[in-house]
Design a protein around this motif. Structure first.
Motif, short mmCIF file in Angstrom:
data_model
loop_
_atom_site.label_atom_id
_atom_site.label_comp_id
_atom_site.label_asym_id
_atom_site.label_seq_id
_atom_site.Cartn_x
_atom_site.Cartn_y
_atom_site.Cartn_z
N UNK A 88 -22.60 14.93 6.03
CA UNK A 88 -23.04 15.41 4.73
C UNK A 88 -24.45 16.00 4.82
N UNK A 89 -25.35 15.32 5.54
CA UNK A 89 -26.73 15.80 5.65
C UNK A 89 -26.77 17.19 6.28
N UNK A 90 -26.02 17.36 7.37
CA UNK A 90 -26.01 18.67 8.05
C UNK A 90 -25.48 19.76 7.13
N UNK A 91 -24.38 19.47 6.45
CA UNK A 91 -23.77 20.49 5.59
C UNK A 91 -24.64 20.78 4.37
N UNK A 92 -25.30 19.76 3.82
CA UNK A 92 -26.17 19.97 2.67
C UNK A 92 -27.36 20.84 3.05
N UNK A 93 -27.95 20.57 4.22
CA UNK A 93 -29.08 21.38 4.68
C UNK A 93 -28.65 22.82 4.93
N UNK A 94 -27.49 23.00 5.53
CA UNK A 94 -26.98 24.35 5.79
C UNK A 94 -26.66 25.07 4.48
N UNK A 95 -26.13 24.35 3.51
CA UNK A 95 -25.84 24.94 2.21
C UNK A 95 -27.11 25.42 1.53
N UNK A 96 -28.14 24.59 1.59
CA UNK A 96 -29.42 24.96 0.97
C UNK A 96 -30.03 26.17 1.67
N UNK A 97 -29.95 26.19 3.00
CA UNK A 97 -30.47 27.33 3.74
C UNK A 97 -29.76 28.61 3.32
N UNK A 98 -28.44 28.55 3.19
CA UNK A 98 -27.68 29.73 2.80
C UNK A 98 -28.07 30.24 1.43
N UNK A 99 -28.27 29.31 0.48
CA UNK A 99 -28.66 29.71 -0.87
C UNK A 99 -30.05 30.35 -0.86
N UNK A 100 -30.97 29.74 -0.10
CA UNK A 100 -32.32 30.30 -0.02
C UNK A 100 -32.29 31.72 0.54
N UNK A 101 -31.52 31.93 1.58
CA UNK A 101 -31.47 33.26 2.19
C UNK A 101 -30.88 34.29 1.22
N UNK A 102 -29.89 33.90 0.42
CA UNK A 102 -29.34 34.81 -0.59
C UNK A 102 -30.40 35.14 -1.64
N UNK A 103 -31.18 34.15 -2.05
CA UNK A 103 -32.23 34.39 -3.03
C UNK A 103 -33.32 35.29 -2.46
N UNK A 104 -33.69 35.07 -1.21
CA UNK A 104 -34.70 35.92 -0.57
C UNK A 104 -34.21 37.36 -0.48
N UNK A 105 -32.96 37.52 -0.12
CA UNK A 105 -32.39 38.88 -0.03
C UNK A 105 -32.41 39.56 -1.39
N UNK A 106 -32.06 38.83 -2.43
CA UNK A 106 -31.98 39.42 -3.76
C UNK A 106 -33.34 39.90 -4.24
N UNK A 107 -34.39 39.12 -4.01
CA UNK A 107 -35.69 39.48 -4.55
C UNK A 107 -36.32 40.64 -3.79
N UNK A 108 -35.82 40.91 -2.59
CA UNK A 108 -36.34 42.02 -1.80
C UNK A 108 -35.63 43.33 -2.09
N UNK A 109 -34.52 43.26 -2.83
CA UNK A 109 -33.72 44.46 -3.07
C UNK A 109 -34.33 45.32 -4.18
N UNK A 110 -34.40 46.61 -3.93
CA UNK A 110 -34.84 47.56 -4.95
C UNK A 110 -36.36 47.58 -5.11
N UNK A 111 -36.86 48.67 -5.60
CA UNK A 111 -38.29 48.83 -5.86
C UNK A 111 -38.53 48.70 -7.36
N UNK A 112 -39.61 48.00 -7.75
CA UNK A 112 -39.91 47.81 -9.18
C UNK A 112 -40.47 49.08 -9.82
#
Length: 312
Positions: A23-47
């Motif tokens: 569970x610990x390994x999968x939870x950490x990997x899940x959190x990492x995946x969500x963070x990377x998606x959020x990082x990608x989203x905020x970098x997309x497009x110019x304001x």
């Protein structure tokens, strides 16, 4: 805040089991995946959307007569920088949480404390980038936070050395001068203490109530979590005794999968809140990214439940 340490009520405890390695390994990997998606989203497009609140504010600032206009432009740039720093701070704590989840022995309450740090950084970010407010109110909010921070630095410097105290005095003077140049007007209590700032008739306090801000700004799918997080951060017995109860069989204190899940949900809600503020303030289209994050989050609970209750 009077309700900072009060229990808020708990969800059904589907994860009320000790943390296992899988569970610990999968939870950490899940959190990492969500963070990377959020990082990608905020970098997309110019304001650069001309219909965005950001563009409207830039036009408003550039139309203001100098020297106030140019001073406010510089102040607004600082606002953008410190808000961005808050986002970076939130991500730094998410990365730390990813490592904390898999440590040995398993964590007990530290995931909630790290999640609280993520939440508070994202609330700061959302407070400054809230898209529905005027540019004048945004500057007033930033002025209040800046003055409050200068006071915190002065308190910090007083316990160090005279060189730091001199720097604190210089910062206080710089804040006062800069805000005067921007025609940001201080508001005072009857005793003369600064209570907030006014810009072109818009008023903001020195700071914001974190508990109320969390209650009003987080996504509706997350029950207001701040009391739970504060109970862990402040070591309150109403919350911490749970670790003792779970560890009775081993004679120690046990970490619980439900605590990790609560931390993950708070982190995901906080990043979602920040992304929506970023999208709406700069006029970006992150609809696909937000849908992807929502789908990821909904699948996460079901998947991790199997790992939490695995017998091997």
């Amino acid at each position: 805040m009077t309700d900072d340490e009060m229990p808020e009520g708990e969800e059904v405890r589907l994860f009320a089991v000790p943390i296992n390695d899988g569970f610990a390994r999968e939870a950490a990997e899940t959190l990492r995946g969500y963070r990377e998606l959020a990082e990608k989203a905020i970098k997309e497009g110019e304001p650069s959307n001309p219909a965005s609140p950001f563009a409207a504010e830039v036009n408003w600032l550039e139309a203001a007569p100098n020297p106030v206009g140019s001073a406010r432009i510089s102040f607004h740039r600082m606002l953008l920088d410190i808000a961005g720093m808050s986002w970076d701070t939130a991500l730094d704590h998410v990365r730390a949480l990813e490592h904390d989840i898999v440590r040995k022995p398993p964590p007990v309450w530290s995931p909630l404390v790290m999640a609280r740090a993520v939440l508070e950084s994202c609330l700061f970010f959302e407070y400054l980038f809230e898209p529905s407010i005027s540019g004048a109110l945004r500057l007033a909010r930033c002025a209040g936070l800046w003055r409050k921070d200068a006071g915190h630095f002065a308190n910090f410097a007083s316990v160090l050395d005279s060189e730091r105290e001199e720097a604190a005095v210089e910062l206080e003077a710089y804040v006062t001068t800069t805000l005067d140049e921007c025609n940001v007007v201080a508001r005072h209590s009857a005793s003369g203490r600064i209570t907030g700032y006014m810009v072109d008739g818009e008023v903001a306090d020195l700071d914001y109530n974190i508990t109320m801000r969390a209650r009003n700004s987080l996504p509706s799918w997350l029950p207001m979590p701040y009391g739970l997080l504060s109970g862990a951060a402040h070591g309150r017995p109403w919350l911490t005794h749970r670790g003792l109860d779970l560890g009775k069989e081993t004679g120690g204190v046990a970490g619980e999968a439900a605590t990790v899940m609560a931390a993950l949900m708070v982190v995901m809600a906080s990043l979602e809140m920040g992304l929506k503020a970023w999208q709406d303030y700069f006029g970006l289209d992150l609809a696909d990214d937000l849908v992807e994050l929502e789908q990821y989050r909904k699948l996460m609970s079901l998947r991790l439940m199997g790992f939490a209750h695995a017998t091997e």
